[in-house]
Motif scaffolding. Sequence first.
Motif, PDB file in Angstrom:
ATOM      1  N   ASP A  22      89.995  41.516 -81.661  1.00 49.20           N
ATOM      2  CA  ASP A  22      88.852  40.748 -81.168  1.00 49.20           C
ATOM      3  C   ASP A  22      88.981  40.360 -79.698  1.00 49.20           C
ATOM      4  N   LEU A  23      90.159  40.576 -79.109  1.00 50.37           N
ATOM      5  CA  LEU A  23      90.381  40.240 -77.707  1.00 50.37           C
ATOM      6  C   LEU A  23      90.391  41.512 -76.865  1.00 50.37           C
ATOM      7  N   ILE A  24      90.159  41.349 -75.568  1.00 51.37           N
ATOM      8  CA  ILE A  24      90.195  42.475 -74.637  1.00 51.37           C
ATOM      9  C   ILE A  24      91.544  42.456 -73.927  1.00 51.37           C
ATOM     10  N   ARG A  25      92.189  43.618 -73.864  1.00 50.09           N
ATOM     11  CA  ARG A  25      93.501  43.723 -73.229  1.00 50.09           C
ATOM     12  C   ARG A  25      93.331  44.192 -71.789  1.00 50.09           C
ATOM     13  N   GLY A  32     101.119  49.575 -60.592  1.00 50.54           N
ATOM     14  CA  GLY A  32     100.490  48.353 -60.107  1.00 50.54           C
ATOM     15  C   GLY A  32      98.988  48.316 -60.303  1.00 50.54           C
ATOM     16  N   GLU A  33      98.426  49.316 -60.989  1.00 52.88           N
ATOM     17  CA  GLU A  33      96.989  49.331 -61.253  1.00 52.88           C
ATOM     18  C   GLU A  33      96.676  48.334 -62.372  1.00 52.88           C
ATOM     19  N   ILE A  34      95.564  47.635 -62.216  1.00 55.97           N
ATOM     20  CA  ILE A  34      95.125  46.678 -63.227  1.00 55.97           C
ATOM     21  C   ILE A  34      93.793  47.155 -63.761  1.00 55.97           C
ATOM     22  N   PHE A  35      93.690  47.269 -65.101  1.00 56.95           N
ATOM     23  CA  PHE A  35      92.471  47.799 -65.703  1.00 56.95           C
ATOM     24  C   PHE A  35      92.318  47.282 -67.123  1.00 56.95           C
ATOM     25  N   ALA A  42      97.666  51.284 -74.069  1.00 56.87           N
ATOM     26  CA  ALA A  42      98.116  51.813 -72.781  1.00 56.87           C
ATOM     27  C   ALA A  42      99.471  51.219 -72.419  1.00 56.87           C
ATOM     28  N   ASN A  43     100.290  52.011 -71.723  1.00 58.76           N
ATOM     29  CA  ASN A  43     101.596  51.540 -71.283  1.00 58.76           C
ATOM     30  C   ASN A  43     101.428  50.500 -70.190  1.00 58.76           C
TER      31      ASN A  43
END
Length: 90
Positions: A22-25, A32-35, A42-43
């Motif tokens: 129910d949460l968004i990761r 260093g990419e944030i997505f 995802a690792n």
Amino acid sequence: MKQKKIPQRKCIACQDRDSKRDLIRIVKNKEGEIFVDPTGKANGRGAYICNNVECLEKAVKSRALNRAFKLEIPQEIYEKLGEEIKKYEK
């Protein structure tokens, strides 16, 4: 028959616990990419946020993502995350 455990995670903004699905990761990978990670697999270092824009705004104001990932996060990334969260919002 035993019931399967449902993994619980805590929202970094409002501190509410909810099921992982129910949460968004949000992920920071080795580069260093944030997505946003819709699969949850995802690792990288993950932080969870509720599936609404109010929690994202609270996270921006309290700098919760900065603390979770231990780095300064630019405003463009917050804007991109806002657009992504609107896609998944219930």
